[in-house]
Write a protein that holds these residues in place. Structure first.
Motif: not given
Lengths: 512, 370, 322
Positions: A386-406, A408-411
């Motif tokens: 739900e969170m990923i959908r509403t915030l349009q976080i661009k991730v291929s998998s929620a199991d990746l480390a946060v450090s791999t995100l840009s 903006g997506n980290q924020q």
């Protein structure tokens, strides 16, 4: 080009961090025996310029010339050899040494055995303070850590003065001084100037600039805009020079009218230590309120006080039905508060960088999704999706480390994490710092949508565009107080800057 | 070598002044059949006699080893006997763990506290020269046992490890059906002087059997390790005609049972589990013991020294052993005791007072410390 | 004014000495022989090596570092001493110099790895410690060797028949540190530990200060190894095992902040004395020496809690984590 006449000359200096220019081909000159003020907004490049002058930052291009000599420096030790000494904004004194040792730190007097001569050191320190005419009440034997900030600032100045510099740089060095000490310090600076020293002076206190400086240079976006004699330009003109750019159209449409619901948050006379000196504000549901002003005027402390992070806050606070602040971030999660603080630095205070996006997202609500003491897997997945959908976080998998995100997506992950607690008041500290424009736009959209859904949002930003473009109301802080409340037509960069610099360009009259 | 010589000279000079005399072997020493003067030993240890009752301390190093625990219990049991209660006014037992500095500190503390005698098992037998000199200065009797210190100005008690393993190896080879074949030798911790001496003992016996092939493995004196390396040796070499194991030999009988190895002669230690398995499965062979009764022997020697008796500087102990054919339940093994129980509770050759029953050892508590 | 000032700046040191004085009082009252020179000599011999290591560790900690190889350096020095510190007076002197130089070189290596290699001190010195232990095992695979009996007597008995030599050794360690502290090198070590950014901004040589701190730590570790040699008259490669953590414990009890900058060598010596006196005390009360870590841990916890009272005064919760 009177190349030989310039005492200090910067020739085509450039320095960039990533894709952003902190200094862009800067040409700048200053003459001997003068006090030269450097003006500019936050992030205009002033501090980088000063750090280049003392060898702490190494510009990629350009050269620095002092008395016609090209300088090569690898650290502040080298700069001091050349006679350039800086009083940094972040104090450069060693807290665990005593006052005398600090003042003589760089070049202590020695006995014949090569040991430090403590008697002579104390005498030198005392003489220096006497000569300066300030801090006469400071015991040179006391540990600096035990001194109040204003006295440490004097030690910092003494530490620079004792080195008899040719170029003395003050980076906001007067901001911590008490009113009683400012005048003697200014007298000292004038005397040093008369003795031949070039003083580069960064200050946000316009009246000090006007009282002290002979010359002013304005910087904007890492570029040198103009240099002029003090008094030859009006305050308005100076502010205009500092702003420069047009407001970009990247913000969502505002609500337009003040919401009718009673404020969810109300404070009056909020004060803490010497950072907050009586803050009155309110925030209603469906409303975005911005805190602005120069760095360090108490904006962060207001948000931290509301989140219950500070101890010993005085004044009246009402959040929803409650008349006390929550007991820390955990307290903010309890029924009756519903306050979430998105901290300043997402890398240290906001995220567990090496952990997965999923773990980060559910960290604050673990207890809610663990009905029997164990984290419920299905519940957790549902929340994360739900969170990923509403915030349009661009991730291929929620199991990746946060450090791999840009960034903006980290924020977005940080914001999502706190939204998961279903807050009614969202506090944010500089949520778009270091984020690309595209993601910024998405975050603005998100905040506006959240407000439209009934959330009360209070956030601190160093970006004036955000105050103007995003906020329904902007509160400009100065010296621990709210100096102006701006909304509607009054919410202009010019007004913000005037209030931020406490120049009082009629801001009071225009408060709506 | 010359440095060692000067050291010894200095040491003897220092101790003469406090009433200790060193003679060459001439007179009969105390209970020579029990405290057997070691081969080549030329020094006699004797102190001026003192009136009892005595304050005696026992300083142990490593802890958590069943042998050491039983040794401490034996010392307590012995000191607790009515006939010894009068001479031993106070017995303190401490275990200091593997830290040699802590052990030195403990011995020093006892010396400073005015104890009459201290028996100890050194963690590091080379580190006690200075302690020995301090003890000699105050006239404190030191007795080093099990892991003897490198200093001949005090009494040291230890089995003769070469003879010890010779007895074992000889018995195994004599019980083998032929004087040829393959023998497995399971050694202890490498680099340790005890392992070295025991190996020499085995080699001495085997030199008389040129047709016997020897396979060496390292079992580290630990039952689990021994069982693993024995099983490995069975897997690689097939059957053996005899097995000589230093310690942890229950591992051998376990491995034999697991691999259905024929009952060939085995030489091993005297832990209850091993002896039980040997007797129970009628495996020919021998159990040779270094008994925890060495503790009370050392304390008794300390008391005798305080009473003015003389000892060789290096005393070897009798070596109790029993072959499978002679093993009797309740004497040589105990069906109700744990596998780690040392079946030879004491040195019977050293007097009746040196034998302990399992019950007597069990009833000793720490309360007898003070 | 002056005395209250001393209490303010040296409070933690005085606290450590106060704890020590209490423990010492109890120790002497339970000791069967009470206060006598022999008792003091035995006691101070047990303290000296740890006190020397604590001094070394303090210097490293003052620079905001930590030396987990201090025990191994001590063991290596001890093993080298067991080869070299014997024979004629000139041979002995040569041996002592080599042992101290070994400590300095080990410390120098630590410093270089931390400063030039930019590794975290905790990892760098842990790895270096393993190397030093390996070297000690090469130098002396099993315990043994020989150390000058004459020098050993001089260092472990009483000087002039009135003061235990080991007490003089500990005083000597303080006497060695104070000139260093007053030298610009010592000053920069403290400055770097207190605030590295400020030291850098003040133009001090940060790298040199850190390397010097580790090298000095190594020298004191070597002196500790030498003293152990005087106690045991031999070398033992495993001798350092418990010393690394005990030296850190002594530093903490002595009031030096592990965050660097503030602290005192004199306090750390008190810390070492506290730890060792607890050992002796437990011994004479009749508890098993194996119970010692329990009591040392308790004292350590109390000392750390005393230091943590600062946190109660912090008004911004987030600063607790900084």
């Amino acid at each position: 080009m009177p190349e030989t006449s310039a005492f200090l000359k910067l020739d085509g200096i450039s320095k960039h961090y990533g894709g952003v220019f902190a200094l862009n081909n800067v040409h700048f000159e200053a003459s001997k025996a003068s006090i030269h003020a450097i003006l500019g907004e936050n992030g205009a490049g002033k501090s980088t310029l000063m750090k280049s002058l003392v060898g702490v930052v190494h510009p990629e291009e350009g050269s620095i010339l002092l008395e016609g000599q090209r300088l090569r420096m690898s650290g502040s030790g080298d700069a001091a050899e050349h006679g350039i000494v800086c009083i940094f904004q972040e104090l450069s004194i060693v807290p665990d040494l005593n006052v005398a040792a600090n003042i003589c730190l760089a070049d202590p007097p020695r006995t014949r055995l090569g040991l430090i001569d403590r008697k002579k050191q104390a005498r030198l320190a005392r003489e220096t303070l006497q000569d300066m005419g300030v801090g006469l009440d400071i015991d040179v034997h006391s540990k600096v850590a035990d001194l109040p900030l204003s006295k440490r600032q004097i030690v910092e100045i003494a530490k620079a003065v004792i080195r008899k510099p040719k170029v003395l740089i003050l980076d906001e060095a007067t901001s911590a001084l008490t009113a009683a000490d400012v005048e003697p310090v200014m007298a000292l600076l004038r005397r040093l100037r008369d003795e031949g020293t070039l003083i580069l002076f960064i200050s946000h206190r316009m009246h000090e600039v006007e009282a002290l400086a002979d010359t002013c240079s304005v910087f904007r976006n890492g570029e040198h805009v103009e240099t002029f004699a003090t008094g030859s330009r009006s305050d308005e003109e100076i502010v205009q020079m500092m702003i420069g750019k047009p407001l970009s159209q990247i913000f969502p449409e505002k609500a337009g009218e003040t919401p009718e619901a009673p404020p969810y948050l109300e404070t009056s006379g909020l004060s803490w230590n010497d950072k907050l000196k009586g803050v009155d504000l309110d925030v209603r549901p469906c409303e975005i309120v911005g805190l602005g002003g120069l760095d360090g005027q108490g904006q962060q402390e207001v948000l931290q006080a509301l989140a219950g992070v500070l101890r010993g806050v005085a004044g009246h606070i009402r959040i929803g039905e409650q008349t006390e602040v929550p007991n820390g971030p955990r307290g903010g999660l309890t029924e009756g508060y519903r306050v979430a603080l998105v901290p300043e630095d997402r890398k240290t205070g906001g995220l567990f960088l090496p952990q997965s996006i999923a773990n980060n997202l559910t960290a604050p609500i673990l207890e809610r999704i663990s009905p029997r003491g164990v984290v419920s897997g299905s519940e957790e997945h549902a929340r994360i999706d739900e969170m990923i959908r509403t915030l349009q976080i661009k991730v291929s998998s929620a199991d990746l480390a946060v450090s791999t995100l840009s960034g903006g997506n980290q924020q977005k992950v940080v914001i999502a994490k706190w939204l998961a607690t279903k807050p009614k008041l969202l506090l944010l500290i500089d949520p778009t710092r270091g984020i690309d424009v595209g993601t910024k736009q998405e975050i603005y959209r998100l905040l506006r949508d959240l407000a439209n859904d009934g959330l009360a949002i209070l956030f601190y930003t160093t970006d004036y565009d955000e105050l103007i473009g995003l906020c329904d109301r902007a509160l400009v802080m100065y010296d621990g107080r709210i100096n102006a409340e701006l909304s509607g037509d009054q919410l202009t960069e010019q007004n913000i800057l005037s209030s931020a610099l406490n120049m009082g360009v009629g801001a009071e009259e225009r408060v709506s | 070598m010359t440095a060692m010589g000067t050291l010894l000279k200095r040491t003897s000079a220092a101790v003469l002044g406090v009433g200790l005399s060193l003679n060459t072997v001439s007179a009969e020493t105390y209970m020579p059949n029990c405290y057997i003067p070691a081969e080549g030993n030329e020094k006699i240890i004797q102190y001026d006699a003192k009136e009892g009752p005595y304050r005696v301390a026992l300083v142990n190093g490593h802890t958590g080893i069943p042998w050491r625990e039983q040794m401490i219990q034996s010392v307590r049991a012995w000191a607790d006997r009515p006939e010894n209660k009068e001479t031993i006014g106070e017995l303190r037992v401490v275990s200091t763990g593997p830290d040699v500095a802590a052990q030195i500190a403990a011995v020093d503390n006892f010396i400073q506290a005015g104890y009459d005698a201290i028996a100890f098992i050194a963690v590091n037998p080379t580190a006690f020269d200075a302690v020995v000199r301090r003890a000699n200065r105050t006239g404190t009797v030191l007795v080093s046992f099990d892991n003897p210190v490198d200093n001949d100005s005090i009494l040291r008690i230890t089995p003769n490890w070469v003879d010890f393993e010779t007895i074992k190896a000889k018995s195994v080879l004599e019980q083998m059906s032929e004087t040829s074949g393959r023998v497995l030798e399971i050694r202890g911790i490498q680099g340790n002087s005890t392992d070295r001496d025991r190996h020499i003992g085995v080699e001495q016996v085997l030199s008389e059997y040129p047709d016997v092939e020897v396979i060496e493995v390292v079992g580290n004196w630990d039952t689990g390790t021994v069982q693993r390396v024995t099983a490995d040796a069975f897997a690689v070499h097939g059957q053996f005609d005899g097995i000589i194991c230093q310690h942890g030999c229950r591992g051998v009988t376990n491995a034999m049972a697991a691999a259905d190895h024929p009952a060939v002669p085995v030489g091993g230690d005297a832990e209850n589990g091993y002896v039980k398995a040997m007797a129970g499965n009628q495996i020919p062979g021998i159990s040779v013991s270094v008994s925890p009764g060495m503790g009370p022997l050392a304390v008794r020697a300390a008391v005798a020294l305080l009473q003015g008796e003389s000892f060789p500087s290096m005393a070897n102990l009798p070596i109790p052993n029993v072959e499978t054919a002679d093993m009797v339940a309740g004497t040589h093994y105990y069906p109700d005791e744990p596998d780690t129980f040392e079946t030879v509770t004491g040195y019977a050759a050293c007097g009746e007072d040196m034998v302990f029953t399992p019950d007597e050892l069990r009833t000793q508590t720490h309360a007898s410390d003070s | 004014m002056r005395s209250s000032g001393i209490f303010k700046t040296q409070g933690r040191t005085l606290f450590a000495w106060g704890v020590f004085a209490i423990l010492m009082g109890v120790f002497l009252s339970v000791h069967p022989r009470g206060a006598s020179l022999g008792v003091f000599t035995t006691w101070s011999n047990q303290c000296a090596a740890l006190a020397l290591l604590a001094v070394g560790q303090t210097i490293v900690v003052l620079s905001k570092g930590i030396d987990l190889s201090i025990g191994p350096i001590m063991a290596l020095a001890n093993c080298i001493a067991s080869h070299l510190v014997n024979g004629s007076p000139s041979e002995i002197a040569f041996g002592v110099v080599i042992v101290i130089a070994t400590g300095a070189i080990c410390g120098l290596i630590n410093g270089l790895v931390v400063v030039v290699g930019k590794l975290q001190a905790i990892i760098a010195t842990l790895a270096a410690g393993a190397i030093f232990t390996g070297l000690a095992l090469l130098v002396r695979p099993i315990p043994g060797g020989d150390i000058s009996v004459g020098l050993s007597d001089a260092m472990t008995m009483e000087a002039f028949g009135v003061v235990p030599s080991a007490v003089l050794v500990m005083l000597g360690a303080v006497a060695l540190w104070y000139p260093i502290r007053r030298h610009p090198i010592g000053r920069s070590i403290i400055a770097v530990g207190s605030s590295e950014a400020a030291a850098e901004a003040s133009g001090l040589n940060v790298a040199r200060a850190k390397i010097a701190a580790y090298a000095l730590g190594g020298v004191f570790a070597a002196l500790g190894g030498l003293f152990i040699g005087f106690q045991t008259l031999s070398g033992d490669p495993s001798i350092g095992l418990t010393y690394t953590l005990n030296s850190i414990a002594a530093v903490v009890i002595g009031g030096t902040m592990l965050t660097g900058g503030a602290g005192s060598v004199v306090g750390s010596i008190a810390g070492a004395l506290v730890l060792r006196t607890i050992g002796s005390l437990i011994f004479f009360i009749g508890l098993q020496p194996l119970a010692q870590p329990l009591f040392e841990g308790t004292v350590l916890l109390i000392a750390v809690s005393f230091g943590a009272t600062r946190l109660l005064k912090i008004k911004n919760r987030m600063e607790v984590f900084q």
